[in-house]
Design a protein around this motif. Structure first.
Motif, PDB file in Angstrom:
ATOM      1  N   LEU A  46       0.786  -1.272   0.036  1.00 52.84           N
ATOM      2  CA  LEU A  46       0.087   0.002   0.036  1.00 52.84           C
ATOM      3  C   LEU A  46       0.914   1.255   0.254  1.00 52.84           C
ATOM      4  N   SER A 103      -5.061  -1.116   7.163  1.00 48.94           N
ATOM      5  CA  SER A 103      -3.984  -1.765   6.013  1.00 48.94           C
ATOM      6  C   SER A 103      -3.433  -2.973   7.104  1.00 48.94           C
ATOM      7  N   VAL A 142      -0.938  -6.187   5.922  1.00 53.51           N
ATOM      8  CA  VAL A 142      -0.001  -5.605   4.878  1.00 53.51           C
ATOM      9  C   VAL A 142       1.482  -5.903   5.145  1.00 53.51           C
TER      10      VAL A 142
END
Length: 293
Positions: A94, A115, A120
């Motif tokens: 991201l 996230s 993530v």
């Protein structure tokens, strides 16, 4: 010859993953089947550093229309609506490049938290947080994070009890450090860190002295500008094999490089009064490049 409509969804998502996020999103107008395919993308990039230009537009009038609608909808509204509903079980990467427009720190903090909840693995944030914290508590215990790149943000409220247990690459560019211990606390919760890059801004710098003690570190790049008020630094990294130092701070300060027996390559660009001491401290190096003023 096979048509796109004949391909399975997972292959279409793979194809979309090679496109910029904004282009992948525009395919949602093609048909009902395509409407949510982009929401399975493992890599996302949101940026407000520049506007869409004519070169971004495809020839199709329909796609130009969706680009126009995207321009009229603010980035904040778009991400607020879609990021919580993103369907990929893991967000591989991201990227949030949000330097040039007003997005409140609380909004960005919410995006980071989402996230983290999606495991993530690579997070990149460029944002002028203006002395506000943009990282939720869960961020400092994110077990999935492997690569972290931060630019311009304020590093504050770093807990000493956190653990970024999978983080191997950390790049910090022109950060604002809330206090003297912010950098040290962040490094102390990265037990397997292998690559570290720190570019100090020098302007309003709170870090006067710093110590980098990371047993697992293999690559280190430091940039110290000719401004600020750096008093000195210590580097202790027994696994270090590559070291790049650009120390342009003209005022006298100490630089101690200790316990680097595995160092193989070094690039040193420093003011003249530091050169001799540095060379004596990296005697194990096999390849040394020196630039001195």
């Amino acid at each position: 010859m096979a048509r796109l409509s004949d391909l399975p969804d997972d292959l279409l998502v793979k194809i979309l993953s090679y496109l910029p996020t904004k282009v992948a999103v525009s395919t949602s107008v093609l048909s009902k089947r395509w409407q949510f395919l982009w929401m399975w993308l493992p890599n996302l990039e949101y940026s407000n550093s520049n506007d869409y230009s004519s070169r971004d537009y495809p020839e199709s009038a329909t796609l130009r229309e969706i680009f126009d609608r995207m321009r009229s909808t603010t980035l904040r509204e778009f991400v607020d609506k879609n990021l919580p509903l993103h369907r990929a079980p893991v967000i591989e990467s991201l990227r949030l490049d949000l330097r040039y427009r007003s997005i409140k720190p609380a909004v960005l903090k919410r995006w980071v938290e989402i996230s983290v909840s999606r495991n993530v693995r690579e997070l990149e944030v460029s944002y002028d947080s203006k002395s506000k914290n943009i990282f939720p508590g869960s961020f400092y215990t994110c077990a999935s994070l492997v690569i972290l790149k931060l630019g311009f943000v304020n590093l504050m409220d770093v807990p000493s009890t956190g653990s970024l247990c999978s983080l191997k690459t950390l790049k910090l560019q022109y950060l604002e450090y809330a206090n003297q211990g912010s950098l040290q606390r962040l490094l102390s919760i990265c037990p397997v860190l292998e690559e570290l890059s720190v570019h100090f801004s020098g302007e309003g710098e709170c870090v006067k002295e710093f110590t980098i003690i990371v047993p697992s570190l293999r690559s280190l790049s430091l940039l110290i500008p000719n401004c600020g008020n750096i008093g000195g630094y210590v580097i202790d990294a027994p696994s270090l094999t590559y070291f790049k130092l650009e120390d342009r701070y003209a005022k006298e300060h100490y630089a101690k490089i200790t316990n680097v027996p595995n160092l193989r390559e070094a690039y040193v660009d420093v003011v003249s009064f530091n050169v001799k001491g540095l060379i004596r401290s990296i005697t194990s190096v096999k390849r040394l490049t020196i630039c001195s003023q």
